[in-house]
Design an enzyme around this catalytic site. Structure first.
Site, mmCIF file in Angstrom:
data_model
loop_
_atom_site.group_PDB
_atom_site.id
_atom_site.type_symbol
_atom_site.label_atom_id
_atom_site.label_comp_id
_atom_site.label_asym_id
_atom_site.label_seq_id
_atom_site.Cartn_x
_atom_site.Cartn_y
_atom_site.Cartn_z
ATOM 1 N N HIS A 168 0.834 -1.204 0.000
ATOM 2 C CA HIS A 168 0.000 0.000 0.000
ATOM 3 C C HIS A 168 0.872 1.258 0.000
ATOM 4 O O HIS A 168 0.747 2.127 -0.873
ATOM 5 C CB HIS A 168 -0.914 -0.018 1.231
ATOM 6 C CG HIS A 168 -1.770 1.206 1.374
ATOM 7 N ND1 HIS A 168 -3.079 1.256 0.962
ATOM 8 C CD2 HIS A 168 -1.497 2.438 1.872
ATOM 9 C CE1 HIS A 168 -3.578 2.465 1.193
ATOM 10 N NE2 HIS A 168 -2.624 3.209 1.763
ATOM 11 N N GLU A 169 1.759 1.352 0.989
ATOM 12 C CA GLU A 169 2.630 2.532 1.068
ATOM 13 C C GLU A 169 3.558 2.581 -0.147
ATOM 14 O O GLU A 169 3.881 3.657 -0.652
ATOM 15 C CB GLU A 169 3.441 2.528 2.368
ATOM 16 C CG GLU A 169 2.610 2.456 3.657
ATOM 17 C CD GLU A 169 1.554 3.544 3.798
ATOM 18 O OE1 GLU A 169 1.734 4.625 3.201
ATOM 19 O OE2 GLU A 169 0.527 3.301 4.471
#
Lengths: 500, 500
Positions: free
Chosen positions: B265-266
């Site tokens: 995600h990051e």
């Protein structure tokens, strides 16, 4: 301008400077600890801009007028304020003499140069670092000439790291050391060799980290305000004020003593900085006054305390507990002898107390020659290796373990090294004085640093930069500084370990 | 003023701002990653001063005159310059309306508030965080009223996180989601339960870190410019420019999927930021344009790609290799089902794709009520628990797993959450479009992100903030945004996993 407003502005100026120091110090610290490896140019970009801004603040009309006003009204200032004004004016006079473009370029160069040094050391590749190091020496010579055109450039920097220091004094100091150290090292060498097997072996990093944190707690560091990270070369830095201090270490899996003594060394710096009076925070008086006094504290904790018989006795069970297999064959006496083994070697930060100053003298000698234009940067590795062979009798196998080992030159710290030897000698004389009122050995045997820290806080730390190094020495020692006290201390240690 | 000089000054202003952003961003990042726990006040001190300085630069006569001059001569500006001037003026108009003292106090509050939240979450102690959260909501209401007195305060912030967004649009969007998601979740619940045993167990942190770094490499992040650290709540930040990007994760020893999907995600955020055209660095156009588009990328990588059948098939051997014992009883199909299990749960960041938007809707609902003054901050925990029970049928055992779970409110990000759901929906429509030219599944099965990244770079990343979110959607989708594409995607996933 009125005095009340001027005093408020003085505090505000220092608060502003501390915020920039925090920011710029953190950008550098991040570069050495956490930042991805390809980001040096991005950091240099930010630091270039921020250093231009701080240059403009420092040399700007507003600041100069304020400080000149205060300087002209010394009678209305407290001692603290007088010292603040003195230190600020000193900095500004320096800045004013350096062209801004050169100052900014230099700040950017530092970032790149550290990055290049890091890789050069990894690959033992002096050639890649050479052009940067050349620029570093050039800048330092030029800056010294801008700042004090009538002064010898190397003397200028020696005096910056320790007010009052110059080549003449250092030659005398190192001469005195050499006279007694060389025969002492020879005498130790003629005795049966001391084994350091108990500190060599396989020491997993997580256990070494646990040891590091335990040492920090033991020596009285407040870990709410002092952090530990890992870097290629250990160092200590304050961020904005003594309320946020960072130390770093480097774990060597095959040698438990390296990080152990690094942590205590950097911890000594951190104790000094964080021991400043609370209300010095965010002023130029916050934190230690000079590198000589700073090293007197770091090397005091690292050597005089942590390598003492009493402390090693306290420390040994902790090592047994963390490394039971490794320590099984040994006693605390083995550990004591191992960490006090006198053995000419290659790496300064891992050198024993007795040979240590010879490492410093080599760097001093080389800096002196290059600053005087008697030698080029290109010739440094060869000269380094030659001096190591002559002074310490060791053969340097590669530049990683030779001229590239220390980070200092990569960030322009030329003239810094002598403070290590000087500080070590101050420390021995502090110990003598401390013993008059504190039973140092009894406390160390219990791992109790309360009274020792209290003595240092009272005599040294709490002043921050309020007193000059000389004032600290005079008030604390109540006698002239005498390197023979240090030499007596070293001889007595050798007597104990080697029976000479 | 002449145009040539003005254009140079425009670039210089942005470079200066980027240096302050670097410094201030790093001080915050350091606070969340490395800084000793007792140093928040010291950081707040520095950030207070630096934010006062940046406030003065932004709202100062020099800056305002420059931007007004450029704004009045739009015909002489390139598209890039026009957009720079637009974004800078927008920021400055905001700053000008906020009294400086309040702005500075707010910056300091953020530091303390994050610190208090961190401890409050650790101890599941909402009471200690409540006064800070109250201040946060108050500030955000007040700032919105200063900035746009005629606008609803919550609408103001929604529009800040995603230009064009407002409660009315979001009510419609969430209404559309709810209509199809609620029966979908029910349908899955009526099917035999999917096991997630293969991702639960004992996963040592160092192995999880190795997995994280492998995932970063696999998804095409350049680790020379993108760093990984650990924090209580994962996030992504750029320092000064897209040339230095940091992502963070949080390792849960008993669940391998948590950090794994956090990192992806990051990593999606980081791909977007670092994908900006090189020459946007140090300008306001560098990095992603809005939180909606940002989340469309982060959630695209996390869910659409990393939870796909094709990628899980590629991923499974890596997990077998890192956790051989744990993975022994399982197949890649087990892993695929486990990471796509539809299961109402407590923690948003660990929620499956289908129930995820319900977590967002709860936060949206609560923010809406507090911002409208219909509910107090004190009532938040109870309301939170009630909504979780009503919407997701789960009982919140404590505030740590309830209202304190997310860090966003602690740094004033009110109105941010809806972008997670919106971004997820954008992402599904991007996928549909991408499939027209890229064989996504074939590439994922080989772990080859080249073409996928290339498509995203070409359509989204390289623009940085040059285009508005709406322009990106229009140009890329060549059709209106339609949440039904997202719902179709989710239904098809459930069909595959649950056979409904």
């Amino acid at each position: 301008m009125n005095m009340e407003q001027a005093k408020q502005d003085l505090m505000k100026l220092q608060e502003q400077m501390s915020a920039y120091d925090h920011a710029m110090g953190l950008i550098s610290y991040d570069g050495e600890t956490t930042a991805p490896k390809g980001t040096a140019a991005n950091r240099a970009h930010a630091l270039g801009i921020l250093s231009e801004i701080t240059y403009k603040i420092s040399t700007g009309k507003e600041t100069v007028e304020l400080l000149e006003y205060l300087d002209a009204h010394q009678q209305d200032l407290s001692d603290r304020e007088k010292r603040m004004v003195y230190l600020l004016i000193k900095d500004i006079r320096f800045m004013q003499k350096i062209p801004m473009e050169e100052y900014v370029e230099y700040q950017k160069l530092i970032v790149e140069s550290q990055d290049v040094w890091y890789n050069a050391k990894l690959n033992s590749d002096f050639a890649s670092f050479e052009p940067y190091l050349e620029k570093m020496f050039d800048y330092q010579k030029r800056f010294a000439q801008y700042a004090a055109p009538d002064m010898d450039p190397y003397d200028y920097w020696l005096n910056e790291y320790e007010a009052g220091l110059c080549k003449e004094k250092l030659d005398a100091f190192f001469g005195a050391l050499r006279q007694r150290l060389v025969p002492l090292i020879q005498a130790c060498g003629q005795k049966p060799q001391v084994s350091d097997d108990c500190i060599k072996g396989d020491f997993p990093e997580d256990k070494q980290e646990a040891l590091a944190l335990w040492l920090m707690d033991t020596m009285g560091l407040d870990r709410q305000h002092v952090g530990l990270s890992t870097t290629e070369h250990p160092f200590t830095t304050s961020l904005g004020s003594h309320l946020d201090e960072r130390i770093t270490t480097h774990y060597h899996r095959d040698d438990v003593s390296s990080s152990m003594f690094s942590v205590v060394h950097e911890g000594g710096h951190a104790l000094y900085d964080t021991g400043s009076d609370e209300d010095l925070a965010y002023t130029v008086l916050d934190g230690g006054v000079s590198m000589g006094i700073h090293e007197s504290q770091s090397r005091f904790y690292e050597n005089i305390l942590a390598r003492s018989k009493a402390f090693v006795r306290f420390l040994f069970p902790k090592l047994q507990n963390l490394f039971p297999e490794q320590m099984k064959p040994y006693t605390w006496q083995d550990l004591y002898r191992a960490v006090n083994r006198v053995q000419p070697s290659l790496i300064r930060t891992e050198a024993d107390e007795v040979t240590y100053s010879l490492h410093v003298m080599i760097r001093y000698e080389l800096e002196k020659r290059v600053m005087a234009g008697e030698m080029t940067v290109h010739e440094l590795p060869e000269a380094w290796n030659k001096l190591y062979h002559e002074s310490l009798g060791v053969t340097v196998p590669d530049d990683r373990q030779g001229v590239l080992q220390d980070s200092h030159w990569s960030f322009g710290a030329i003239g810094y090294f002598p403070s290590y030897a000087l500080g070590s000698a101050y420390g021995a004389q502090f110990l003598k004085k401390m013993r008059e009122t504190v039973d140092v050995d009894a406390d160390l045997e219990k791992g109790d640093f309360t009274r020792i820290n209290q003595w240092n806080r009272e005599h040294i730390w709490h002043f921050g930069s309020l007193l000059t190094p000389q004032e600290i020495l005079d008030r604390t020692l109540e006698a002239p500084f005498d390197p023979n006290v240090y030499l007596d201390y070293l001889e007595s240690k050798c007597k104990d370990v080697y029976g000479i």
